[in-house]
Design a protein around this motif. Sequence first.
Motif, PDB file in Angstrom:
ATOM      1  N   LYS A  13     -53.733  37.959  34.747  1.00 56.90           N
ATOM      2  CA  LYS A  13     -54.909  38.734  33.940  1.00 56.90           C
ATOM      3  C   LYS A  13     -55.074  38.410  32.640  1.00 56.90           C
ATOM      4  O   LYS A  13     -54.820  39.942  31.812  1.00 56.90           O
ATOM      5  CB  LYS A  13     -53.990  40.195  34.429  1.00 56.90           C
ATOM      6  N   GLY A  31     -58.471  40.224  37.775  1.00 53.90           N
ATOM      7  CA  GLY A  31     -57.435  39.964  37.741  1.00 53.90           C
ATOM      8  C   GLY A  31     -56.403  40.812  39.624  1.00 53.90           C
ATOM      9  O   GLY A  31     -56.586  42.006  39.536  1.00 53.90           O
ATOM     10  N   SER A  34     -55.405  44.753  41.275  1.00 50.15           N
ATOM     11  CA  SER A  34     -56.384  45.602  40.461  1.00 50.15           C
ATOM     12  C   SER A  34     -56.625  47.070  40.673  1.00 50.15           C
ATOM     13  O   SER A  34     -57.286  47.954  40.276  1.00 50.15           O
ATOM     14  CB  SER A  34     -57.591  44.717  39.423  1.00 50.15           C
ATOM     15  N   SER A  83     -61.101  48.480  40.089  1.00 48.22           N
ATOM     16  CA  SER A  83     -61.461  46.802  39.279  1.00 48.22           C
ATOM     17  C   SER A  83     -63.434  46.412  39.405  1.00 48.22           C
ATOM     18  O   SER A  83     -64.100  46.965  39.783  1.00 48.22           O
ATOM     19  CB  SER A  83     -60.926  45.598  40.072  1.00 48.22           C
TER      20      SER A  83
END
Length: 631
Positions: free
Chosen positions: A235, A546, A549, A553
């Motif tokens: 991430k 990532g 997420s 995201s």
Amino acid sequence: MNKYILSALVASSAALFTSCNDMLDTDPRVTEMTAATFPGKPADVEALNTATYSIMNTLGGGDQSGVLNNPFYWWSIMSDDCYGSGGLQDNVIKSLHHFTTASSNQYEYDFTCLYGGISRANNMIATIDNVDWTGNTAQRNQLLGEGYFMRGLYYMWLSQLYGDVPLITSTTITEDMKQEVSAETAIYPQILSDFVSAKNLMKPERANGSGHADKFAAEAFMARAWMFWAGFYKKAGELANADATIELVEQEGCPGGTLSKADIVTALKDIVTNGGYKLCEDFRSLWQYSNSLLWDEAHDGKGHAYEFIADMKRENCFDMPGMGNGNTEEIFQIQFMNASSWNISGTYNNPRMYSNYLSCFWGLRNGASQDNGKRDKTYPFNQGWGQGTPSVNIWADWTAAEEAGGYTDLRKKASLIDLGEELASYTYEKDDCEESGYAVKKYADVNLDACAADNDSWWSKCPGYSASSLDNKQQGDHFEDYYLMRYADVLLMLTELTGDAQYMNQVQKRAGVPQTGYSWKIVQDERRWEFALEGLRFNDMRRWSGINSGETSYAAKALQAQTGKSITVKGKKNAMTMAHMTCSWTKRYADTNGFLPKPQSQINLMNGALKQNPGWGEETPANEYTYKVLY
């Protein structure tokens, strides 16, 4: 072009692949009696190497269960730049786009095929020193490096598709190797170690379009793998301002230690400095619709004329030296040839494995039942299955970027077909669904006035052409390389990692767009435009998001933005608006992290050692991941 439209030499190569496959599909543990004698000479290792590469042809050139199994095609369909589309009966492709499944083993083929490639690479690595390489160490190291490269490549694709899987690096499979391991902490260290071994073992020179991997391909894929690991698993976010270090595995060619962003940047700069690659002057040179035969028709004053390429320099046409297949920016690719046959058999073979079948899947459906693919409706593009049409959003977002910047990006119309503008007479098939009004121009098969029949491919008019025993030009005559790594990617990866815009500026200049300074958003957009429909977008979105997420995201929001866009259904324009078939793209992406389900048959076979991925099992309501008829 003779290199790609083959003659009798191809037939012998196809026979070699088939005979090798029959042997290599045998469990290495039950062939110990032959280990002392095979491979016995360098040519035997070359045959093992050829068989390892041939898995790419199986993936890139054939279809199983109604869907093409090229992983990059899958990732295009799973991204926000494509719909599933096709006909009402094409449920596999729509399942893929909606992150659902119509059967428990729907996505099994790539799983087993990639393990087949890994097995072949392991066999070559394990047995290479059965051969006496005295005085020929360079050839031995090159072949061994290619074996490590292909194993790393296949494991990267496997883990990006299915996540945590068993890590098998030997021809003797122990019970421990059958256990699922973490992609983050076990598989990616092995992938990156394999690429390090490959770059250190292979000759410091280019493969020059031979279809083989070389040191520079290893360096480029090392960067792609590291960036996915750092972005998705660690991430890391904006990599120009972040770093991550991974522990390597000690093996031949890789002394162990660690790999950081600085090592990746060094490798990419080596490609720039020593690889000898350069961008083609004209972006259109990369794609077969810019071939010289079609260019000639645009200038002869007779019949049809494809105006989009009329302003090109003829020396920049696809089939000119340095362009098209084997061009100056092609670093690694799947190559195809005139050897398809309905008689090809074997565990990892299929009849169309030597034809770039993507050209058929992305071909225009064009009201075939009414118009029978007549070229006056679609010239210069040929008919196909129409599965995977570009989304409304990629055209709209691209147009918005042009308008905001006050420029025209050559790549948009060089990558996509606006059916309403470019093919004004185009008619929709009566069972079309999820049609956006756009089609894929990259990899699109091309017709000529000079062709004898409406659906003949331009390849049939190239020097050296001979019909394959498949004897079906619509399905067999597709020989455009499938790009797995282009030099443009090296340049954009360098800018993304360093924040130095000079590399990205070269890509922008070629496209005719303003050369800008660095920003993460600009790099993200440049990657989307440059590699539109080449299968990179989905994993880019994942690494920019990532793991775990959630619904906020980058990837989840981009996918959900498809909702509400007008689509053509059953031949009627704007008949419906796009909607997820079960819940939402936001939820399906958040639940799955973009991984596909592991095949239930393989889970059963492994007796619990293999676990189903999140979003596809008991913790998720079945009605969210089960295919639903929408049209």
